[in-house]
Every structure is written in structure tokens, then in C-alpha cells.
Design an enzyme around this catalytic site. Structure first.
Site, PDB file in Angstrom:
ATOM      1  N   ARG A 177       0.837  -1.210   0.000  1.00 20.65           N
ATOM      2  CA  ARG A 177       0.000   0.000   0.000  1.00 20.65           C
ATOM      3  C   ARG A 177       0.876   1.266   0.000  1.00 20.65           C
ATOM      4  O   ARG A 177       1.037   1.934  -1.006  1.00 20.65           O
ATOM      5  CB  ARG A 177      -0.967  -0.024   1.202  1.00 20.65           C
ATOM      6  CG  ARG A 177      -2.139   0.936   1.066  1.00 20.65           C
ATOM      7  CD  ARG A 177      -1.846   2.362   1.455  1.00 20.65           C
ATOM      8  NE  ARG A 177      -1.366   2.484   2.832  1.00 20.65           N
ATOM      9  CZ  ARG A 177      -0.816   3.594   3.308  1.00 20.65           C
ATOM     10  NH1 ARG A 177      -0.683   4.664   2.527  1.00 20.65           N
ATOM     11  NH2 ARG A 177      -0.370   3.630   4.549  1.00 20.65           N
ATOM     12  N   CYS A 235      12.064   5.110  -3.275  1.00 14.42           N
ATOM     13  CA  CYS A 235      12.959   5.077  -4.431  1.00 14.42           C
ATOM     14  C   CYS A 235      14.114   6.046  -4.233  1.00 14.42           C
ATOM     15  O   CYS A 235      13.902   7.245  -4.069  1.00 14.42           O
ATOM     16  CB  CYS A 235      12.212   5.453  -5.694  1.00 14.42           C
ATOM     17  SG  CYS A 235      13.290   5.475  -7.127  1.00 14.42           S
ATOM     18  N   ASN A 270      10.888   4.627   2.756  1.00 11.00           N
ATOM     19  CA  ASN A 270      10.356   3.774   3.809  1.00 11.00           C
ATOM     20  C   ASN A 270      11.460   2.892   4.376  1.00 11.00           C
ATOM     21  O   ASN A 270      12.337   2.427   3.650  1.00 11.00           O
ATOM     22  CB  ASN A 270       9.276   2.854   3.232  1.00 11.00           C
ATOM     23  CG  ASN A 270       7.906   3.496   3.262  1.00 11.00           C
ATOM     24  OD1 ASN A 270       7.435   3.913   4.315  1.00 11.00           O
ATOM     25  ND2 ASN A 270       7.269   3.575   2.105  1.00 11.00           N
TER      26      ASN A 270
END
Lengths: 314, 314
Positions: free
Chosen positions: A27, A253, A262
């Protein structure tokens, strides 16, 4: 180092013995990738994450497709996950319309997303902090009537790109409001990745003093400045046992200006297993899954552990 | 975040108030890069590191050029650093011949490099652990006669690629031997990056129990599995105040199979400053230097902080 790619284990008695990884790659990860991944690949990804031992896999979002085109296929994806018994599959819902879509598909767990700062509430939700809370109140209330588990994400808990450092009391106030309206758990987000371990410790101390139970608090760190794992360690010392992470570091990225980064689930699991903390995750299987997804996205995984374990040449 | 790219500061009273960064980018970093950097660029790099506030900048190595061609220019480089007053410029020496070369150039600080494991001593030095110690003994002794400061590097303090986990007692024994022969300080290396914070804590506890003073112990973590900063945090909790790091993460090229991944100085400094720990380093100036060197090497910096602060598109 070990031939099987497992960390050595030396426990720290001050830390929890078990941590639940809340996997957000499918998600939060995919919604921040430039490529739109086909629905069948997403379904296979989530199945592989569950096979790797992840018990909570955030599946998709019911935000309007205009805002998140990467996850516009929620209605097609969710039914493909029906065979995943025993795996928690929360979905993000922005409002009552989103909740109704999730309910219609038989979702058992939802998440709402609030902001700790006025600037981000305005930018992300076009509302004040309190207007956003008022919007979530009936969503949480209806979800609880349906016996759904509700997670409350809270963005910008440490720093805000417009406002700078976020006062602890401001974060505590919104946490209390989310719990009081019926959220079962919270996820404290360092959305722009600026936090350091002393700040994490100070916020968790302030929450404890405000009688927010630590077993209802998860942490969600971004690795923009490489701090996510050190911050996680600080949170574990306060008894936190729910940690959000993204398989392979998806959504972070490193090859774009907008990188937010993340925390990679594999880097987290390496540390946890090294500390003798049980996660139920098979690190080799998880890394292989992330390397496979990196192939679909056409770029290397930002996770250092994935690169080391899968020998990705980049 | 702040508009100036500085972390917010929230101190942790359990941590030291000042840390000395031992900058290894120009030596450990460049010797592990594929490109050979021109001598003048190396000299400019070291000057820029000093201008950014780094007070200890490991400058080069007097290992035979056959083994480390990247640093074959030590005799030409070192004289170019003569104007750097007040900056410590240690150099690596493998043996008495190397020490004589360093002495001839007027170096004040040298470092020797031992191994905690037999396998790596054999692979790196073609000797047993004790034969290597015997080789260093006259080097340290002669250096001390010349009032030089001597650092003892110790490789494979946590895991070894051939032997697996390294017993704590084995590391403690070699640390004691290095101090007993006259080393002023030690640098504990996690050469293959497998350590996790509990292991770091256990080793530092064992060293303290063996009466190795923590103020003579530095730590040298590699980020192969993303653990370096969390491990550093664990070491700080034990009172360690010397931390090795490599500007821009040099030497940890993420684009090659052989990546070992030095901890990036910028990621370290972000954490330390966020914790209110003084380093004397100007983070913006340091990041700009690392971005400049990445340009010379023709590849992006592996440091997340450098990428975030300099907006490197990759």
C-alpha cells in the site's frame, strides 16, 4: 556472513522478545512508486509476503483513484486475497465512502490517516487538524459498529516541511483524540524522515505520561536521512512492539528527488532477529520476494539487506 | 527538517555530549573504490573535509602499491597536506617499512591493522593472528619512541565470512594484546556489517569487564545490512565517543557485488546532531564535499543524507 544469510543472535534483555511487523509495501510502498503495478502482480506480491511469514499486510487503499491512481484497482485486488487465512489485511479509508467500499468487499481492518500539523492537514486533506478528526469520527464509529479493527495513522509526528519541529504536546493531543474516537491502535509517522532517537524517546515518554498505552502504539519511520533503524531501536527500548516497514524499501525510491524512503522490512528484520526478537518472518524468502518486485519495477531495491542477500548487481 | 537541512535537536541524557568522528573516506573509502582518484583531487578532498570541521582525517596508507594501487601516491599526497594545522592526519602502516616511509614524511599518527580471526589474518596478512601481532610489535614500539600516536584497527570483531560469529573472548584477547604493545586507541571493526545492537553491547560489556578503557575504544561499522547507525547508537550507550565513518559512504559502493558499505559520515552526523551531540562538523559543507567527490567517481553517493540534502537525482 553466515552461509544462510542469517544474522548472528545476541539478545538485549531490555528489549521486547517479539515484534509484529506491519508490512506496508503493497500500500504505502506501491502508492509512492512511479510505475503502476498490474493487479495480478500485486496479488502475487501479497501472497508471497504472507508466505514469508508476515501476519499483517496492508493491502490497498480506498482513496479516490484521482489521488492515488497506483491503487485504483482496490475492488479488483481485494477479492484475489480471499484465500489468505489468518493474515490481517488492513486497507486505508479516507472517509465514509471509502469505508463503505471496504465493507462491501468484506474487509475486517481499516486505517484512517490524520495529521499532527495544520500545514500537512491542509496540504493532504484540505482541512484543519480538527476538521480532519471530525471527518474520521463517523468513519471510526461505523467501523467499530461493524466489529472492524481501526488503525489511526498520524503523519508529521516529528518534523513538518513547512512548520519545522513539531511540539510533542501537539502530537499527544491528536493521539488522544484518535484513541478517544475509538481507534484500536496508532501509527506514529516520521513522514519526512528527520527524527533522531532522542526525539523518538521524548515523544514516547510524553505519550506514556498522557496515559497512551504503549501496546497500542506502532512506529512508522522513513529512511530519508538513514535514521529509521536507529529510531526503531529507540522505540523498542520504550516497549513498542509494532513496527511499520516496507518490503524491499518500496516507496523509498532512491533515484528520485521525491524520495521519502520507507524503512525496508528486511533491514528491520535483520536487526530484530540479531537481537533475538521473534518476528515469524523468513528473511530469505522475504528478500527473494523484494528482489522479484524490484525486477517488476525495473530498478534495484533500496534495501541494503536485499542487495546483500540477493547479490543484486546495480 | 528545517529549511537549512539541519536535524531537530532532542538530546538523550544517557549519551555522551561530544563525539569525535574519525573520518576514513580518504583512506578506507578510496582504497575500496574501483576508480583511482588523482592525487590533487585527494588533497582537495582532505582539505574540504577539514574545512567541514572534521578534526581527524585518515589520509592514506603505506601498504605496498601492489596491494592497494588506489593509494600508491602516498609519498606525493602527504606533503600536499602540510598546511592543515590542528587536523590529525593518521596514516595506515602495515609493517616497519611502511612506518619508515610515514616517518620520513613527518606523519605524527599511524594505524596498524590486526584481525580478530585466524581466517581473515591468513587471508589479509598471510599470517596467524599471533604472527600478525608479532609483526606489529616492533612497529608500535618504534612509533611510540618517535612520540607517534598509534591506532590499532581490529577486523572481524563480530562476524567472519569463513568462521561465522566471532567469540567475544577472542576479540577481547587481541584488544588487550594491542593495548599492551602500546596502541593508544583501538577501532573495533564489523568488517562484513553483520552485527546488531545486542552484539555490540555484549562486546563492549566484555571489554569493560576485561578492563579495556572505553575512552580508548572506537567503533567502525559497515552498513552492508543497514545496521551501522543502530549499532553506533548501542555503542554510544556504552560511553564510546570515537566513531569511524566515511564521507558520503565512500568505499561502500552499492552498485557492486563486493559492496561492504562504510557508514556514511553524514548519516552519522545527522543522528549525533539530532541527539544534541557536538561533533564540530558542518553538515551542509560536508554533504557538498561528498556530492562533489561522487561526481569525480561518476556515481551517486550511497549516503541517504547526502542524497536528501543535495537533491541528487539518480
Amino acid at each position: 556472513m553466515t552461509p544462510t544469510g542469517l544474522p548472528m543472535t545476541v539478545p538485549d534483555p531490555a528489549l521486547p522478545t517479539r515484534v509484529r511487523v506491519h508490512e506496508v509495501g503493497a500500500r504505502d510502498g506501491l502508492q509512492n512508486e512511479q510505475s503502476v503495478v498490474p493487479t495480478e502482480i500485486k496479488a502475487e506480491f501479497i501472497h508471497r509476503l504472507a508466505d514469508a511469514g508476515l501476519t499483517t499486510v496492508e493491502a490497498t487503499s480506498f482513496v479516490h483513484p484521482k489521488w492515488v491512481p497506483q491503487l485504483a484497482d482496490a475492488e479488483r485486488l481485494f477479492p484475489l486475497l480471499g484465500d489468505l487465512q489468518g493474515v490481517r489485511l488492513p486497507v486505508l479509508v479516507p472517509n465514509e465512502r471509502g469505508l463503505e467500499r471496504a465493507l462491501a468487499l468484506g474487509a475486517h481492518r481499516v486505517a484512517v490517516f490524520a495529521s499532527a500539523t495544520e500545514s500537512f492537514a491542509k496540504a493532504n486533506l484540505n482541512r484543519t487538524v480538527d476538521e480532519a478528526l471530525a471527518m474520521f469520527e463517523p468513519v471510526v464509529s461505523r467501523a467499530r459498529e461493524q466489529d472492524m479493527h481501526v488503525r489511526g495513522y498520524l503523519s508529521m509526528c516529528f518534523g513538518d516541511p513547512w512548520e519545522g519541529p513539531v511540539p510533542l504536546g501537539q502530537v499527544v493531543r491528536v493521539c488522544r483524540a484518535l484513541l478517544d474516537m475509538g481507534c484500536d491502535e496508532l501509527s506514529l509517522g516520521d513522514t519526512i524522515g528527520v527524527a533522531t532517537p532522542g526525539h523518538v524517546s521524548a515523544l514516547l515518554t510524553a505519550l506514556t505520561e498522557a496515559e497512551v498505552p504503549v501496546d497500542r502504539v506502532g512506529v512508522h519511520f522513513h529512511d530519508t536521512y538513514g535514521q529509521a533503524l536507529a529510531n526503531t531501536l529507540a522505540a523498542l527500548r520504550h516497549g513498542v512492539t509494532t513496527v511499520d516497514a516496507s518490503a524491499g524499501g518500496l516507496g523509498g525510491c532512491p533515484y528520485a528527488k521525491s524520495a521519502t524512503g520507507n524503512l525496508a522490512t528486511e533491514d528491520l528484520v535483520w536487526m530484530l532477529h540479531g537481537l533475538g526478537i521473534d518476528t515469524g518472518v523468513d528473511l530469505g524468502r522475504l528478500s527473494a520476494t523484494s528482489a522479484w518486485m524490484a525486477g517488476h519495477l525495473g530498478r534495484p531495491s533500496p534495501s541494503r539487506t536485499v542487495r546483500a542477500l540477493t547479490h543484486q548487481e546495480q
